[in-house]
Design a protein around this motif. Structure first.
Motif, mmCIF file in Angstrom:
data_model
loop_
_atom_site.group_PDB
_atom_site.id
_atom_site.type_symbol
_atom_site.label_atom_id
_atom_site.label_comp_id
_atom_site.label_asym_id
_atom_site.label_seq_id
_atom_site.Cartn_x
_atom_site.Cartn_y
_atom_site.Cartn_z
ATOM 1 N N ARG B 38 0.814 -1.230 0.000
ATOM 2 C CA ARG B 38 0.000 0.000 0.000
ATOM 3 C C ARG B 38 0.845 1.277 0.000
ATOM 4 O O ARG B 38 0.423 2.320 0.525
ATOM 5 C CB ARG B 38 -1.025 -0.008 1.145
ATOM 6 N N GLU B 39 2.011 1.191 -0.594
ATOM 7 C CA GLU B 39 2.883 2.378 -0.650
ATOM 8 C C GLU B 39 2.294 3.465 -1.554
ATOM 9 O O GLU B 39 2.609 4.641 -1.392
ATOM 10 C CB GLU B 39 4.276 1.985 -1.157
ATOM 11 N N ARG B 41 -0.611 4.481 -1.492
ATOM 12 C CA ARG B 41 -1.564 5.270 -0.700
ATOM 13 C C ARG B 41 -0.885 6.014 0.457
ATOM 14 O O ARG B 41 -1.562 6.611 1.294
ATOM 15 C CB ARG B 41 -2.682 4.358 -0.160
ATOM 16 N N SER B 42 0.431 5.954 0.521
ATOM 17 C CA SER B 42 1.147 6.622 1.613
ATOM 18 C C SER B 42 1.070 8.140 1.441
ATOM 19 O O SER B 42 1.042 8.648 0.315
ATOM 20 C CB SER B 42 2.607 6.187 1.636
ATOM 21 N N GLU B 44 3.290 10.278 1.782
ATOM 22 C CA GLU B 44 4.486 10.760 1.073
ATOM 23 C C GLU B 44 4.282 10.661 -0.452
ATOM 24 O O GLU B 44 4.542 11.609 -1.188
ATOM 25 C CB GLU B 44 5.677 9.911 1.515
#
Lengths: 239, 239
Positions: B38-39, B41-42, B44
């Motif tokens: 789920r990076e 949706r991070s 950052e």
């Protein structure tokens, strides 16, 4: 040879093409292809557009379908189209392409699926799918939220902070306009929370008048018909 | 500043962008954004792409998402990209735009929905919807038929009768490649009847080697894993 534009004014991308042509003084012939009469699936029309869909255009031997591709082509190939509709600057152009691509699987899918599975299914004589309508409303609402938080950010009146409309404004606003057909309660629930979207629709109407309203007359006619039907049904239930 | 390309090689449009960059000698940094973790949706990543989706690119301050918009931008803004990928001729370009627009609501929707609701749902820990899979297969099959009868007509090796590939070939073939993950029976049923599509996939692989296969290694790895799991399950049932 004159540009021919094959449309059904009940189709939202057809309306977008017509408004664009009229706004830019493009000389064209409007050819009515009635979806209700299934003229878009006739062998004659399919010779021109094998996908059997409207809108489509023909310009001599050259034919084209898919409304975004048509809008881009008209903006690039016809002289006299102001730069703001589809800027020559590659970076601004890329951002407009991004909005148009996003539109397909988000706003368009949400709005068209919702309207089809609520007010249009009974008229078209097809079964409506209530579960599909529920999911479509979610997609539609999240699409409207994203338009507000991502593309209507800033002080501009139009998408991507623009001070003048682009082909993306016409395409997306025409899509939203089909919500006019809904029961007022449903329309308010979906559009009501999105004040910036409502403002942007008005800005786009103003920037493209009188053509916007003229091209939407067929839709407004159907809206009135649906309202009268609802009123008759409601009176019957009260009798 | 170097172009950054944010991708997950498990995403078919991510693979299309990577193959295009590698084929055209574009100097870029590949930034892995794991969807499984789920990076995308991070907070950052969302600072760079508020839609929270891959692929995306950044080039200094300029950022862009939506794979077709990215492919078009790279083809236009980077020097040295051969004309056949996205021709300068407005009429040929319009036809490619038409294929890309059509792709969204047809081949992409059919293929992605089918794969998600068959082999991927159990892996992703989400409920699969058998009815959605049935409808997606219909859309996928009809899309493959249309590709054959409309865009692979003629003697060319590629879409629109081309003798060299365009960005549309890469985008659509990468989409179809996810069918590698299916059970062989399902894959044969869906792709088997479309000999011209199978030939075109091979032509595209050949024209983009060795990058095509290298970028697809992650997909082939998952395919092998799925095959082993099926084989283990089948052995268990026979015990």
């Amino acid at each position: 040879m004159k540009l021919k534009v094959y449309v059904d004014r009940m189709s939202q991308p057809s309306r977008a093409i017509l408004i664009f042509c009229k706004m830019n003084g493009i000389d064209f012939e409007e050819v009515q292809i009635s979806i209700a009469k299934r003229e878009h699936r006739s062998p004659e029309f399919k010779k021109m557009n094998p996908m059997g869909q409207v809108p489509a255009i023909s310009d001599g031997e050259f034919t084209l379908f898919e409304s975004h591709a048509i809008l881009i082509h008209l903006a690039c190939a016809f002289p006299g189209v102001a730069d703001h509709w589809y800027p020559a600057d590659l970076f601004r152009r890329a951002k407009i392409n991004s909005v148009l691509d996003w539109h397909h699987s988000n706003l368009r899918r949400g709005a068209a699926t919702y309207v089809q599975n609520t007010v249009l299914a009974p008229v078209l004589g097809i079964a409506s799918n209530p579960q599909a309508a529920v999911e479509a409303e979610k997609l539609l609402s999240s699409s409207l939220s994203k338009i507000e938080s991502i593309w209507l950010k800033g002080n501009g009146k139009f998408l991507l902070g623009g001070f003048e409309p682009s082909i993306a404004d016409i395409s997306l606003v025409c899509e939203i306009m089909q919500l006019e057909l809904l029961d007022e309660k449903d329309r308010s629930r979906i559009l009501g929370p999105h004040k910036k979207v409502l403002e942007w629709i008005e800005n786009t109407k103003t920037a493209t008048r009188p053509h916007f309203e003229e091209v939407h007359e067929v839709l407004y006619g159907l809206k009135t018909k649906f309202q009268e039907q609802r009123s008759t049904e409601s009176n019957k239930q009260q009798d």
